[in-house]
Design a protein around this motif. Structure first.
Motif, PDB file in Angstrom:
ATOM      1  N   TRP A  23     118.650 -15.785  13.563  1.00 18.65           N
ATOM      2  CA  TRP A  23     119.053 -14.448  13.986  1.00 18.65           C
ATOM      3  C   TRP A  23     119.125 -13.519  12.784  1.00 18.65           C
ATOM      4  CZ3 TRP A  23     119.842 -12.665  18.932  1.00 18.65           C
ATOM      5  CH2 TRP A  23     119.910 -13.622  19.945  1.00 18.65           C
ATOM      6  N   CYS A  24     118.674 -12.276  12.970  1.00 22.54           N
ATOM      7  CA  CYS A  24     118.700 -11.269  11.909  1.00 22.54           C
ATOM      8  C   CYS A  24     119.112  -9.922  12.486  1.00 22.54           C
ATOM      9  CB  CYS A  24     117.320 -11.101  11.260  1.00 22.54           C
ATOM     10  SG  CYS A  24     116.532 -12.619  10.704  1.00 22.54           S
ATOM     11  N   THR A  25     119.767  -9.119  11.664  1.00 23.41           N
ATOM     12  CA  THR A  25     120.111  -7.772  12.087  1.00 23.41           C
ATOM     13  C   THR A  25     118.947  -6.826  11.839  1.00 23.41           C
ATOM     14  OG1 THR A  25     121.028  -7.224   9.929  1.00 23.41           O
ATOM     15  CG2 THR A  25     122.558  -8.052  11.580  1.00 23.41           C
ATOM     16  N   GLN A  26     118.865  -5.838  12.677  1.00 26.64           N
ATOM     17  CA  GLN A  26     117.923  -4.739  12.498  1.00 26.64           C
ATOM     18  C   GLN A  26     118.696  -3.425  12.423  1.00 26.64           C
ATOM     19  OE1 GLN A  26     114.981  -4.239  11.709  1.00 26.64           O
ATOM     20  NE2 GLN A  26     114.683  -2.106  12.272  1.00 26.64           N
ATOM     21  N   ALA A  27     119.853  -3.397  13.057  1.00 30.08           N
ATOM     22  CA  ALA A  27     120.690  -2.192  13.074  1.00 30.08           C
ATOM     23  C   ALA A  27     121.445  -2.047  11.751  1.00 30.08           C
ATOM     24  CB  ALA A  27     121.678  -2.273  14.235  1.00 30.08           C
ATOM     25  N   PRO A  28     121.970  -0.841  11.453  1.00 25.21           N
ATOM     26  CA  PRO A  28     122.707  -0.631  10.199  1.00 25.21           C
ATOM     27  C   PRO A  28     124.087  -1.276  10.171  1.00 25.21           C
ATOM     28  CG  PRO A  28     122.747   1.358  11.527  1.00 25.21           C
ATOM     29  CD  PRO A  28     121.787   0.418  12.206  1.00 25.21           C
ATOM     30  N   ASP A  29     124.566  -1.760  11.313  1.00 22.15           N
ATOM     31  CA  ASP A  29     125.845  -2.471  11.314  1.00 22.15           C
ATOM     32  C   ASP A  29     125.764  -3.636  12.292  1.00 22.15           C
ATOM     33  OD1 ASP A  29     125.938  -1.234  13.774  1.00 22.15           O
ATOM     34  OD2 ASP A  29     127.456   0.226  13.185  1.00 22.15           O
ATOM     35  N   PHE A  30     126.679  -4.569  12.098  1.00 24.30           N
ATOM     36  CA  PHE A  30     126.663  -5.780  12.910  1.00 24.30           C
ATOM     37  C   PHE A  30     128.077  -6.307  13.030  1.00 24.30           C
ATOM     38  CE2 PHE A  30     126.637 -10.493  12.699  1.00 24.30           C
ATOM     39  CZ  PHE A  30     126.166 -10.741  13.967  1.00 24.30           C
ATOM     40  N   PHE A  31     128.471  -6.640  14.242  1.00 19.01           N
ATOM     41  CA  PHE A  31     129.792  -7.232  14.471  1.00 19.01           C
ATOM     42  C   PHE A  31     129.652  -8.744  14.447  1.00 19.01           C
ATOM     43  CE2 PHE A  31     133.170  -8.966  17.163  1.00 19.01           C
ATOM     44  CZ  PHE A  31     134.276  -8.423  16.528  1.00 19.01           C
ATOM     45  N   ARG A  70     120.185  -6.695  23.032  1.00 20.81           N
ATOM     46  CA  ARG A  70     120.376  -5.306  23.457  1.00 20.81           C
ATOM     47  C   ARG A  70     120.966  -4.460  22.330  1.00 20.81           C
ATOM     48  NH1 ARG A  70     122.592  -7.824  28.246  1.00 20.81           N
ATOM     49  NH2 ARG A  70     121.077  -7.724  29.979  1.00 20.81           N
ATOM     50  N   ASP A  71     121.769  -5.093  21.470  1.00 17.22           N
ATOM     51  CA  ASP A  71     122.391  -4.380  20.354  1.00 17.22           C
ATOM     52  C   ASP A  71     121.433  -4.196  19.179  1.00 17.22           C
ATOM     53  OD1 ASP A  71     124.726  -4.173  21.776  1.00 17.22           O
ATOM     54  OD2 ASP A  71     125.661  -5.934  20.851  1.00 17.22           O
ATOM     55  N   GLY A  72     120.214  -4.709  19.304  1.00 14.38           N
ATOM     56  CA  GLY A  72     119.220  -4.490  18.260  1.00 14.38           C
ATOM     57  C   GLY A  72     118.946  -5.664  17.351  1.00 14.38           C
ATOM     58  N   ALA A  73     119.550  -6.811  17.609  1.00 14.24           N
ATOM     59  CA  ALA A  73     119.291  -7.986  16.771  1.00 14.24           C
ATOM     60  C   ALA A  73     117.905  -8.564  17.076  1.00 14.24           C
ATOM     61  CB  ALA A  73     120.365  -9.045  17.010  1.00 14.24           C
ATOM     62  N   ASN A 105     108.954 -13.396  17.470  1.00 17.76           N
ATOM     63  CA  ASN A 105     110.141 -12.572  17.268  1.00 17.76           C
ATOM     64  C   ASN A 105     110.650 -12.117  18.628  1.00 17.76           C
ATOM     65  OD1 ASN A 105     112.138 -10.863  16.425  1.00 17.76           O
ATOM     66  ND2 ASN A 105     110.777  -9.303  15.582  1.00 17.76           N
ATOM     67  N   ILE A 106     111.795 -12.637  19.046  1.00 18.63           N
ATOM     68  CA  ILE A 106     112.370 -12.272  20.344  1.00 18.63           C
ATOM     69  C   ILE A 106     113.217 -11.014  20.177  1.00 18.63           C
ATOM     70  CG2 ILE A 106     113.880 -12.995  22.223  1.00 18.63           C
ATOM     71  CD1 ILE A 106     113.155 -15.866  21.658  1.00 18.63           C
ATOM     72  N   VAL A 107     112.857  -9.965  20.880  1.00 20.43           N
ATOM     73  CA  VAL A 107     113.617  -8.716  20.839  1.00 20.43           C
ATOM     74  C   VAL A 107     113.986  -8.230  22.240  1.00 20.43           C
ATOM     75  CG1 VAL A 107     112.618  -7.963  18.651  1.00 20.43           C
ATOM     76  CG2 VAL A 107     111.484  -7.353  20.788  1.00 20.43           C
ATOM     77  N   ASP A 108     113.300  -8.737  23.244  1.00 14.11           N
ATOM     78  CA  ASP A 108     113.522  -8.310  24.628  1.00 14.11           C
ATOM     79  C   ASP A 108     114.565  -9.222  25.287  1.00 14.11           C
ATOM     80  OD1 ASP A 108     113.462  -7.484  27.234  1.00 14.11           O
ATOM     81  OD2 ASP A 108     111.315  -7.815  27.537  1.00 14.11           O
ATOM     82  N   PRO A 109     115.677  -8.664  25.783  1.00  7.13           N
ATOM     83  CA  PRO A 109     116.692  -9.485  26.459  1.00  7.13           C
ATOM     84  C   PRO A 109     116.142 -10.249  27.659  1.00  7.13           C
ATOM     85  CG  PRO A 109     117.551  -7.299  25.988  1.00  7.13           C
ATOM     86  CD  PRO A 109     116.085  -7.246  25.704  1.00  7.13           C
ATOM     87  N   CYS A 110     115.033  -9.774  28.229  1.00 11.15           N
ATOM     88  CA  CYS A 110     114.445 -10.434  29.395  1.00 11.15           C
ATOM     89  C   CYS A 110     113.357 -11.430  29.019  1.00 11.15           C
ATOM     90  CB  CYS A 110     113.874  -9.378  30.350  1.00 11.15           C
ATOM     91  SG  CYS A 110     115.105  -8.228  31.000  1.00 11.15           S
ATOM     92  N   ASP A 111     113.190 -11.683  27.739  1.00 13.17           N
ATOM     93  CA  ASP A 111     112.170 -12.640  27.301  1.00 13.17           C
ATOM     94  C   ASP A 111     112.454 -14.010  27.921  1.00 13.17           C
ATOM     95  OD1 ASP A 111     110.785 -14.661  25.584  1.00 13.17           O
ATOM     96  OD2 ASP A 111     110.213 -12.874  24.452  1.00 13.17           O
ATOM     97  N   GLU A 156     123.194  -1.374   4.167  1.00  9.51           N
ATOM     98  CA  GLU A 156     122.264  -0.321   3.800  1.00  9.51           C
ATOM     99  C   GLU A 156     121.022  -0.443   4.679  1.00  9.51           C
ATOM    100  OE1 GLU A 156     122.879   2.006   1.768  1.00  9.51           O
ATOM    101  OE2 GLU A 156     124.522   1.324   0.481  1.00  9.51           O
ATOM    102  N   SER A 157     120.225   0.616   4.716  1.00 14.50           N
ATOM    103  CA  SER A 157     119.044   0.625   5.589  1.00 14.50           C
ATOM    104  C   SER A 157     118.014  -0.429   5.196  1.00 14.50           C
ATOM    105  CB  SER A 157     118.399   2.014   5.566  1.00 14.50           C
ATOM    106  OG  SER A 157     117.992   2.349   4.246  1.00 14.50           O
ATOM    107  N   HIS A 158     118.037  -0.867   3.922  1.00 18.16           N
ATOM    108  CA  HIS A 158     117.055  -1.849   3.470  1.00 18.16           C
ATOM    109  C   HIS A 158     117.570  -3.283   3.556  1.00 18.16           C
ATOM    110  CE1 HIS A 158     119.558  -0.927  -0.060  1.00 18.16           C
ATOM    111  NE2 HIS A 158     119.337  -2.180  -0.413  1.00 18.16           N
ATOM    112  N   GLU A 159     118.776  -3.465   4.097  1.00 23.67           N
ATOM    113  CA  GLU A 159     119.380  -4.790   4.160  1.00 23.67           C
ATOM    114  C   GLU A 159     119.288  -5.401   5.550  1.00 23.67           C
ATOM    115  OE1 GLU A 159     122.990  -4.771   0.969  1.00 23.67           O
ATOM    116  OE2 GLU A 159     123.292  -3.654   2.815  1.00 23.67           O
ATOM    117  N   SER A 160     119.269  -6.714   5.583  1.00 24.29           N
ATOM    118  CA  SER A 160     119.326  -7.450   6.843  1.00 24.29           C
ATOM    119  C   SER A 160     120.287  -8.622   6.660  1.00 24.29           C
ATOM    120  CB  SER A 160     117.936  -7.975   7.225  1.00 24.29           C
ATOM    121  OG  SER A 160     118.001  -8.708   8.444  1.00 24.29           O
TER     122      SER A 160
END
Length: 254
Positions: free
Chosen positions: A133-141, A114-117, A84-90, A152-156
């Motif tokens: 790719w998956c969202t972790q934040a409550p909103d996504f552009f 950086r936006d939390g994806a 699971n890649i979460v670090d922009p510097c990975d 919702e908080s339980h959605e991705s």
């Protein structure tokens, strides 16, 4: 001395003002629509949802078949490594953009992180072979729809799933998706997973069906094709067809 003609937006603005003064605003609008019509592209996508742990006695046989299929996939892809890649510097971000079908730049990929994806990847023999790719934040552009999706908080929300050509039809994406569902549900409390897939994308629809995704609606999107394959969104129509608890895409807004 020679005077060069104006180029770019300023030239078209000046021409538009001349037409509006000489022929009227309605004539200008007609000309713009006539010129733009050949460049308007429409896209259709199915809205699919998977609800973690959503089983009933009536579909017990389907669940058993799904579990048997999952066991077969595990044997077929036992040599896969998941991350699971979460670090922009990975360091794997570079390899991730190299296999991306949509030619996503490293700058965009790192900004998403950086936006939390989250970006779940599968490796075989140390090489990246698939990504999701998956969202972790409550909103996504969504950069393609040019819309802000509120969840919702339980959605991705899932997007950008792809694998290298040599690894397709080998169960890699299914195993990666199983891994992502497990990680997001256990570590982040996600219970509903939503994805948009075009009706023409048969392989992705087949994979989604095997995972247990169900169609809950459809989306129609119209945009004006610009240079370099970029587009300007004109209209978006989201229709949910199936009843469900809460709202999968709580709001679609510009």
């Amino acid at each position: 001395m020679t005077a060069r003609p104006r180029r770019g937006p300023l030239r078209y603005l000046e021409r538009s003002l001349v037409v509006a003064r000489q022929e009227g605003l309605s004539a200008l609008i007609k000309r713009i629509l006539s010129a733009a019509r050949p460049h308007i592209r429409t896209a259709h996508a199915l809205v699919l949802r998977f609800r973690f742990g959503d089983t009933t006695p009536s579909d017990a046989e389907q669940v058993a078949q799904r579990e048997a299929r999952r066991a077969r996939l595990a044997r077929m892809t036992a040599d896969l490594e998941f991350k699971n890649i979460v670090d922009p510097c990975d360091p794997d971000v570079e390899a991730l953009t190299a296999i991306d079908e949509w030619k996503t730049s490293k700058a965009i990929a790192t900004q998403r992180l950086r936006d939390g994806a989250h970006c779940f990847v599968a490796k075989r023999d140390g090489e990246l072979v698939a990504a999701l790719w998956c969202t972790q934040a409550p909103d996504f552009f969504d950069p393609y729809l040019r819309r802000q999706l509120e969840l919702e908080s339980h959605e991705s929300y899932w997007w950008g799933a792809h694998s290298v050509r040599t690894q397709r039809s080998m169960g890699v994406m299914s195993r990666l998706a199983h891994h992502a569902i497990g990680e997001l549900s256990e570590r982040h409390g996600k219970r509903e997973f939503t994805a948009l897939i075009r009706p023409s994308n048969r392989p992705s629809l087949s994979t989604a069906a095997k995972l247990g995704f169900h169609r809950i609606g459809h989306l129609e999107h119209a945009g004006l094709l610009l240079a370099r394959q970029e587009h300007l969104p004109l209209d978006l129509d989201l229709t949910l067809e199936a009843p469900h608890d809460g709202v999968v895409l709580q709001e679609v807004r510009q």
